[in-house]
Design an enzyme around this catalytic site. Sequence first.
Site, mmCIF file in Angstrom:
data_model
loop_
_atom_site.group_PDB
_atom_site.id
_atom_site.type_symbol
_atom_site.label_atom_id
_atom_site.label_comp_id
_atom_site.label_asym_id
_atom_site.label_seq_id
_atom_site.Cartn_x
_atom_site.Cartn_y
_atom_site.Cartn_z
ATOM 1 N N ASP A 276 -23.936 24.392 24.314
ATOM 2 C CA ASP A 276 -22.764 24.845 23.568
ATOM 3 C C ASP A 276 -23.307 25.372 22.240
ATOM 4 O O ASP A 276 -23.497 24.631 21.284
ATOM 5 C CB ASP A 276 -21.791 23.684 23.347
ATOM 6 C CG ASP A 276 -20.541 24.082 22.575
ATOM 7 O OD1 ASP A 276 -20.550 25.166 21.952
ATOM 8 O OD2 ASP A 276 -19.566 23.311 22.573
ATOM 9 N N ARG B 200 -21.425 24.789 18.959
ATOM 10 C CA ARG B 200 -21.630 23.424 18.465
ATOM 11 C C ARG B 200 -23.012 23.254 17.855
ATOM 12 O O ARG B 200 -23.161 22.879 16.679
ATOM 13 C CB ARG B 200 -21.440 22.437 19.616
ATOM 14 C CG ARG B 200 -21.970 21.031 19.363
ATOM 15 C CD ARG B 200 -22.149 20.301 20.690
ATOM 16 N NE ARG B 200 -22.662 18.954 20.527
ATOM 17 C CZ ARG B 200 -23.944 18.629 20.569
ATOM 18 N NH1 ARG B 200 -24.869 19.573 20.703
ATOM 19 N NH2 ARG B 200 -24.321 17.369 20.448
ATOM 20 N N GLY C 286 -24.985 7.741 17.061
ATOM 21 C CA GLY C 286 -24.840 8.222 18.429
ATOM 22 C C GLY C 286 -25.748 9.414 18.641
ATOM 23 O O GLY C 286 -25.299 10.524 18.932
ATOM 24 N N GLU D 275 -22.321 -0.792 15.715
ATOM 25 C CA GLU D 275 -21.598 -2.017 15.355
ATOM 26 C C GLU D 275 -22.526 -3.229 15.326
ATOM 27 O O GLU D 275 -22.196 -4.243 14.707
ATOM 28 C CB GLU D 275 -20.464 -2.281 16.359
ATOM 29 C CG GLU D 275 -19.319 -1.286 16.305
ATOM 30 C CD GLU D 275 -19.546 -0.027 17.127
ATOM 31 O OE1 GLU D 275 -18.590 0.774 17.241
ATOM 32 O OE2 GLU D 275 -20.672 0.171 17.647
ATOM 33 N N GLU E 109 -22.142 13.603 15.829
ATOM 34 C CA GLU E 109 -21.203 14.460 16.557
ATOM 35 C C GLU E 109 -20.233 13.530 17.272
ATOM 36 O O GLU E 109 -20.396 13.250 18.456
ATOM 37 C CB GLU E 109 -21.960 15.368 17.532
ATOM 38 C CG GLU E 109 -21.122 16.526 18.040
ATOM 39 C CD GLU E 109 -20.533 16.251 19.407
ATOM 40 O OE1 GLU E 109 -19.547 15.472 19.473
ATOM 41 O OE2 GLU E 109 -21.034 16.794 20.395
ATOM 42 N N GLU F 159 -12.422 9.440 23.186
ATOM 43 C CA GLU F 159 -13.632 8.620 23.303
ATOM 44 C C GLU F 159 -13.761 7.611 22.170
ATOM 45 O O GLU F 159 -14.631 6.741 22.207
ATOM 46 C CB GLU F 159 -14.908 9.468 23.400
ATOM 47 C CG GLU F 159 -14.929 10.359 24.640
ATOM 48 C CD GLU F 159 -16.175 11.207 24.743
ATOM 49 O OE1 GLU F 159 -16.920 11.323 23.735
ATOM 50 O OE2 GLU F 159 -16.423 11.752 25.834
ATOM 51 N N HIS G 126 -17.433 23.596 24.360
ATOM 52 C CA HIS G 126 -17.246 22.705 25.507
ATOM 53 C C HIS G 126 -16.038 21.797 25.330
ATOM 54 O O HIS G 126 -15.633 21.117 26.263
ATOM 55 C CB HIS G 126 -18.508 21.867 25.766
ATOM 56 C CG HIS G 126 -18.718 20.721 24.824
ATOM 57 N ND1 HIS G 126 -19.185 20.881 23.528
ATOM 58 C CD2 HIS G 126 -18.521 19.389 24.981
ATOM 59 C CE1 HIS G 126 -19.273 19.703 22.952
ATOM 60 N NE2 HIS G 126 -18.879 18.775 23.807
#
Length: 534
Positions: free
Chosen positions: A158, A161, A185, A237, A251, A260, A409
């Site tokens: 993408d 992005r 992430g 976490e 992202e 999500e 996307h």
Amino acid sequence: MEESLGQKWKQREFALASVSDLSSAPSSASPGIARFDSDGLQIHHQSHQIPFNVDPRTVQLFKVSPVQSVCVVEGSDVGKKTLYSRGVTIQFRNDEESAAFHCVVQQWKKEVNAQGNVRNGTITTSKSKFDEKIESSSAKMYFHYYGQLLHQQNMLQDYVRTGTYHAAVLENRADFIGRVVVDVGAGSGILSLFAAQAGAKHVYAVEASEMAEYARKLIAGNPTLAQRITVIKGKVEDVELPEKADILISEPMGTLLVNERMLESYVIARDRFLVPTGKMFPGVGRIHMAPFTDEYLFIEIANKALFWQQQNYYGVDLTPLHGTAFQGYFSQPVVDAFDPRLLIAPSMFHVIDFTKIKEEELYEIDIPLRFIASVGTRVHGLACWFDVLFNGSTVQRWLTTAPGSPTTHWYQLRCVLSQPIYVMAGQEITGRLHLIAHNAQSYTIYLTLSAKMWGPGAEQGGILQTSSCKLDLKEPYYRMSQPQAYALAQDQQPQPLIQTQDIHIQSQDLDEPEIVQQPLPNSCAQIDSLMRNV
């Protein structure tokens, strides 16, 4: 019977024929939902949530008829010690669902008691904060999906992005040179590599899925950058870092920005790792909304249920399930790229400031809607898209998923009403978009749109038509065909699209009310001639 009903503990959600607060008039009853999640039992009307959270240690459930029960809990006024009882009357659609609900409540109480309670009344558990609010099966599928290279490739390819992230980081080297960065992430580690390219002192790439191993391999294959990047496998976490971060990069956006529920992890990482003066890339998100008309889409969805109108399918009458199937197809948000000329009113947006919002504020998002129709047509629902801002010291850069812009996307999302409403040019459209998070890492969407009276005397009038729908953001209908080309009227000329990247937001703009009107990217006047030809 008890054992089979107990299996419905996995169901976690029950439709209610009606819900009414005991302190309200009986006429206030309306259909609703009883949902079990990590926070306990929550009871909702179709259009809003009753502030009624059930503690398993104090709840009392009384059956007053085969299908009706009263649920009572202890409560108190804020800041006062006086206890009182509070409850709701809930009515089920049939005896079986009522019995199943009672069975689930009993099993729920047993599980809580088996875990034990601590002094402050919270449930003792070894689960992390992420595990407490997210269903384990959903988390397993989520991390499995993002642990595969083919899905990482889909995101890397993408180019809107990836290219926007690369430009936002490299054009703002002053923010990264000599700074500590946490990649929340990290996935393949591509953003960590960008940060290192921009001169970061050190980057901690935190990734919970098996993709962490691939990220280590990719980063090791770039030795000039690898010495300044550490990959840490785990959830933000749970993990501990040796130092605070000057910058968070991530992202975290899903469909409709919030799908999500990774934005919550992004906010948790901010609170755990970021220095008070630190920056977030991105730092702001906006959900854009506008009503749309699309007869082709409406007919396409409605026609899916025609199968259930067969009265002689191998000798079986399928029609009793047609209504349920019809509503089921309209409960799926549509994900595709659509022509912006289908929008019939100027769009508005809702701001989410990642640098300030609290995690709990993402559990429920309530957006009042107000539009002025540009044309007379049928309104088939609400179109939504999002953009995010990289507010660098040198360059401000937007990543947009707007219709008419280069496709990403994420595409766009549309909530389609099973009962369209009719509007005239200049007529006011009001409503509400209400998002409630659930433990499958997504949201239940409640949408209501209403057409108000218009013309002379409209100020004395009220609502002419209303249509509502409930959709599950977790289960969209992916409709990946290209946008249909609609011919312009002879007297129309194509209108240039707004380049969202060129829009500048100053810090004071983010303190304005969250609902803002903005112009349409394209003229909608040609919709009149389009609809006459449908």
